[in-house]
Design a protein around this motif. Structure first.
Motif: not given
Length: 408
Positions: A315-326
């Motif tokens: 999830e850390c590699r995702q550019p969206d809000a999910t990535g920011r939270k991760a």
């Protein structure tokens, strides 16, 4: 007070057993528990929903699962639930809906809530909600002006008194046996008053008080706890007040002890007050499931702050809000690990002198002054405790790795 779990909309469906030879979807498991009672669904940041039941269990889920659970609350059986779900715009087929509904029921049943610290062993209820309620109704007035202003002044005076007035004197004070026992009892009383602060803040914001109990935190540390699971139904601001209510009451209690000790000239009161201040301040450390952890979790709107799982790095590699939270969760957990390592190093250095003194005393027969320093023994206990916890973590990781390699 463990973090809430998260359910995913795109999680693979679990096969549901068939009711008969005609391969019709079985709804008997769902029918037995429908309609769901006491479920509350409220919006959560980033388009998610916080879902909780009457027992204080919670999970964070997306819109699709919120629709599934809402349908389960409004229907008498599985067929009606699917009809209501489809009418609300649900996009799952009936078989997939039943499978996802079964998962949701299990999640609401098993998800831990912040009613007590995680890994609390030998948990026992000391006061039932009915016994806590009268005291909580009195304590709630401390969160209403003008009493709140007076209480805040008393709470802020606690660390000032402990440092400026009694600091040097208490550092050089040796208590007799009876005074040491009295100080220990007063400190325990302050820990109980801490929990009444949580209960009073909860009642102040319109929720009933929960039970107060005791147990062993992380398997070794004796603690009291208050059931504040209903705080999840409050706003972020109200939850922060509930989280800080315990420190607020404990600081007021410490100020009263130190003032009474100064007037009466009884060192045990002053020592108990100063140590109660230290215990209250440790609650602001966000690197364990203390009050500070829950304050940070609420302010950041991240109920899974301390939870590490295999999906976190992806999830850390995702550019969206999910990535920011991760990435936020990962940063917190790295800081947590750094603090644990730092404490481990300091404890080892401080306890190593004690171990050397024990060896020298065994060889020479001369008792070293180091053996009379309580801080050295506390460092040794903390070192053993941290090593035990690290071994437990390593064992869990090894078991998880073996379970992933196991066929089937």
């Amino acid at each position: 007070m463990d973090e809430a779990s998260t359910a995913s909309d795109d999680a693979p469906a679990v096969p549901v057993p068939c009711a008969d030879s005609n391969d019709q979807p079985a709804t008997s498991i769902l029918d037995a528990g429908l309609p769901l009672q006491g479920i509350q669904i409220q919006t959560w940041p980033n388009g998610e929903f916080l879902i909780g039941n009457a027992a204080g269990k919670h999970l964070v889920a997306g819109k699709e699962i919120a629709l599934v659970i809402r349908a389960l609350c409004e229907a008498q059986n599985g067929a009606q639930a699917y009809a209501r779900y489809a009418a609300q715009g649900g996009r799952l087929a009936e078989a997939a809906f039943l499978a996802q509904a079964s998962r949701c029921l299990a999640a609401l049943t098993l998800t831990p809530s912040p009613a007590a610290p995680p890994r609390l062993l030998f948990r026992r209820t000391v006061l039932s909600p009915e016994r806590v309620a009268p005291f909580a109704n009195i304590a709630r007035h401390a969160f209403v002006l003008p009493w709140a202003a007076l209480g805040l002044l008393a709470a802020l005076a606690a660390p000032v008194l402990a440092i400026a007035v009694f600091g040097e004197r208490l550092a050089a004070t040796w208590l007799s046996l009876d005074q040491s026992i009295a100080a220990f009892v007063l400190i325990l009383l302050g820990a109980a008053i801490h929990e009444f602060g949580h209960a009073g803040a909860l009642v102040r914001h319109g929720q009933p008080a929960g039970a107060i109990g005791a147990g062993l935190y992380l398997g070794a540390i004796p603690v009291f706890y208050a059931d504040v699971s209903r705080a999840w139904r409050l706003s972020v601001r109200a939850r922060v007040v509930v989280n800080l209510g315990g420190v607020y009451f404990q600081a007021i209690y410490a100020t009263a002890l130190m003032l009474l000790g100064a007037i009466a000239g009884y060192p045990a009161l002053q020592m108990a007050g100063a140590l109660s201040v230290i215990l209250a301040l440790t609650q602001f450390m966000p690197f364990a499931r203390t009050d500070g952890y829950w304050v940070l979790s609420d302010l950041l709107r991240e109920p899974r702050l301390g939870k590490f799982d295999a999906r976190l790095l992806r999830e850390c590699r995702q550019p969206d809000a999910t990535g920011r939270k991760a990435r936020l969760r990962l940063a917190y957990q790295l800081c947590n690990a750094a603090v644990v390592v730092a404490v481990l190093i300091v404890s080892f250095r401080h306890a190593s002198g004690l171990l050397q003194a024990i060896a020298d005393s065994y060889v020479t027969g001369i008792v070293s002054d180091i053996l009379r320093q309580p801080s050295r023994w506390l460092s040794l206990v903390l070192l053993c405790f941290l090593l035990y916890q690290l071994l437990a973590v390593a064992r869990r990781l090894a078991n998880n790795a073996r379970s992933r390699r196991r066929p089937g």
